[in-house]
Design a protein around this motif. Structure first.
Motif, short mmCIF file in Angstrom:
data_model
loop_
_atom_site.label_atom_id
_atom_site.label_comp_id
_atom_site.label_asym_id
_atom_site.label_seq_id
_atom_site.Cartn_x
_atom_site.Cartn_y
_atom_site.Cartn_z
N GLY A 95 0.76 -1.24 0.00
CA GLY A 95 0.00 0.00 0.00
C GLY A 95 0.80 1.29 0.00
N PHE A 96 2.07 1.25 -0.40
CA PHE A 96 2.83 2.49 -0.49
C PHE A 96 3.74 2.46 -1.71
CE2 PHE A 96 5.27 -0.33 2.23
CZ PHE A 96 6.60 -0.09 1.94
N VAL A 97 4.19 3.65 -2.09
CA VAL A 97 5.03 3.80 -3.28
C VAL A 97 6.35 4.42 -2.85
CG1 VAL A 97 5.25 4.99 -5.51
CG2 VAL A 97 3.02 4.13 -4.76
N LEU A 98 7.43 3.87 -3.40
CA LEU A 98 8.76 4.43 -3.20
C LEU A 98 9.31 4.87 -4.54
CD1 LEU A 98 10.37 1.77 -0.82
CD2 LEU A 98 9.58 4.05 -0.21
N GLU A 99 9.79 6.09 -4.60
CA GLU A 99 10.47 6.58 -5.80
C GLU A 99 11.96 6.32 -5.61
OE1 GLU A 99 8.88 7.64 -8.44
OE2 GLU A 99 6.91 7.62 -7.48
N GLU A 100 12.64 5.90 -6.68
CA GLU A 100 14.06 5.53 -6.63
C GLU A 100 14.92 6.52 -5.86
OE1 GLU A 100 16.25 3.09 -7.51
OE2 GLU A 100 14.64 1.76 -8.12
N ASN A 101 14.70 7.82 -6.05
CA ASN A 101 15.56 8.84 -5.43
C ASN A 101 15.08 9.29 -4.06
OD1 ASN A 101 17.25 8.82 -7.69
ND2 ASN A 101 15.92 10.28 -8.74
N ASP A 102 13.98 8.74 -3.57
CA ASP A 102 13.42 9.19 -2.29
C ASP A 102 13.77 8.29 -1.11
OD1 ASP A 102 12.29 11.41 -3.39
OD2 ASP A 102 10.26 10.61 -3.49
N PHE A 103 14.60 7.27 -1.34
CA PHE A 103 14.99 6.41 -0.21
C PHE A 103 16.40 5.88 -0.42
CE2 PHE A 103 13.56 3.25 -3.20
CZ PHE A 103 14.24 2.09 -2.88
N ALA A 104 17.01 5.46 0.68
CA ALA A 104 18.37 4.92 0.63
C ALA A 104 18.46 3.68 1.51
CB ALA A 104 19.36 5.97 1.12
N MET A 105 19.37 2.80 1.15
CA MET A 105 19.69 1.66 2.00
C MET A 105 20.81 2.14 2.93
SD MET A 105 20.53 -2.27 0.94
CE MET A 105 22.18 -2.01 0.34
N VAL A 106 20.54 2.20 4.23
CA VAL A 106 21.48 2.80 5.17
C VAL A 106 22.26 1.77 5.99
CG1 VAL A 106 20.19 4.96 5.32
CG2 VAL A 106 19.69 3.11 6.94
N ASP A 107 21.85 0.51 5.94
CA ASP A 107 22.54 -0.54 6.68
C ASP A 107 22.18 -1.87 6.04
OD1 ASP A 107 24.04 -1.77 8.73
OD2 ASP A 107 22.29 -1.97 10.02
N THR A 108 23.10 -2.80 6.11
CA THR A 108 22.86 -4.14 5.58
C THR A 108 23.75 -5.12 6.33
OG1 THR A 108 22.75 -5.48 3.57
CG2 THR A 108 24.55 -3.90 3.71
N GLY A 109 23.33 -6.37 6.40
CA GLY A 109 24.16 -7.35 7.09
C GLY A 109 23.46 -8.69 7.23
N GLN A 110 24.12 -9.55 7.99
CA GLN A 110 23.58 -10.87 8.28
C GLN A 110 23.76 -11.14 9.77
OE1 GLN A 110 25.72 -13.33 5.32
NE2 GLN A 110 23.67 -13.72 4.52
N GLN A 111 22.80 -11.86 10.34
CA GLN A 111 22.87 -12.28 11.73
C GLN A 111 22.59 -13.77 11.79
OE1 GLN A 111 19.92 -9.39 13.23
NE2 GLN A 111 21.52 -8.77 14.66
N ARG A 112 23.12 -14.41 12.80
CA ARG A 112 22.90 -15.84 13.01
C ARG A 112 22.46 -16.03 14.46
NH1 ARG A 112 26.16 -20.74 10.73
NH2 ARG A 112 25.40 -22.35 12.12
N PHE A 113 21.35 -16.74 14.63
CA PHE A 113 20.80 -17.01 15.95
C PHE A 113 20.70 -18.51 16.15
CE2 PHE A 113 18.84 -13.16 14.30
CZ PHE A 113 19.05 -12.26 15.32
N ASN A 114 20.98 -18.97 17.35
CA ASN A 114 20.75 -20.36 17.69
C ASN A 114 19.37 -20.47 18.30
OD1 ASN A 114 23.26 -21.41 16.87
ND2 ASN A 114 24.19 -20.63 18.74
N LYS A 115 18.61 -21.47 17.88
CA LYS A 115 17.30 -21.70 18.46
C LYS A 115 17.50 -22.35 19.82
CE LYS A 115 14.38 -21.98 14.42
NZ LYS A 115 13.38 -22.78 13.73
#
Length: 164
Positions: A95-115
């Motif tokens: 239900g929302f629209v993002l324009e290419e220039n109106d947002f940025a990826m500010v963080d990225t990564g991977q996490q590992r959790f033990n159940k």
């Protein structure tokens, strides 16, 4: 978890007001806990066409099917291009629209959790996006805000915060 002005915040969206007594004594300095707010009054102000600042952390994955009719294996996206395309697709469905220039990826990564109860583990690939969105379908958008978006909600993904 979110941070603002050097402070960490635990944000929870719930149908019922949570009881934080035990959590406060375990995690907070001096046992202090912040406060709760009624989200319903905020949600009623959301309208189609409205532009809102947002922050969203998503579990940027896709399903890869080897043989037709079988369940696919969940694989993470690694490139920024694929992660941005992923969030653009999620926007359209929620239900929302993002324009290419109106947002940025500010963080990225991977996490590992033990159940806890098994030897299995969870691997989580994520990206955090910030910017400005436009509400296209207020009903779908409110559902996304209250129920989360995509996979990994139990591990801190899927929640979007917005500011009017």
């Amino acid at each position: 978890m979110d941070s603002l002005g050097g402070n960490l915040y635990l944000l929870i969206v719930s149908k019922e007001e949570p009881n934080f007594d035990d959590l406060a004594t375990q995690l907070c300095e001096r046992g202090e806990i912040g406060h709760t707010k009624n989200y319903a009054s905020f949600l009623t102000k959301i309208e189609n066409g409205q532009r809102l600042r947002f922050r969203f952390r998503g579990n940027t994955v896709h399903s890869v099917v080897k043989n037709k009719g079988e369940r696919g294996k969940v694989k993470p996206y690694f490139s920024e291009k694929n992660k941005r395309e992923w969030v653009l697709k999620k926007a359209e469905k929620n239900g929302f629209v993002l324009e290419e220039n109106d947002f940025a990826m500010v963080d990225t990564g991977q996490q590992r959790f033990n159940k806890r109860a098994s030897r299995n583990h969870v691997e989580l690939s994520y990206a955090t996006f910030e910017g400005v969105l436009t509400v296209a379908d207020s009903e779908k958008f409110v559902t996304a805000l209250t129920q989360g978006i995509g996979r990994g909600k139990a591990y801190g993904c899927g929640m979007m915060t917005v500011i009017m």
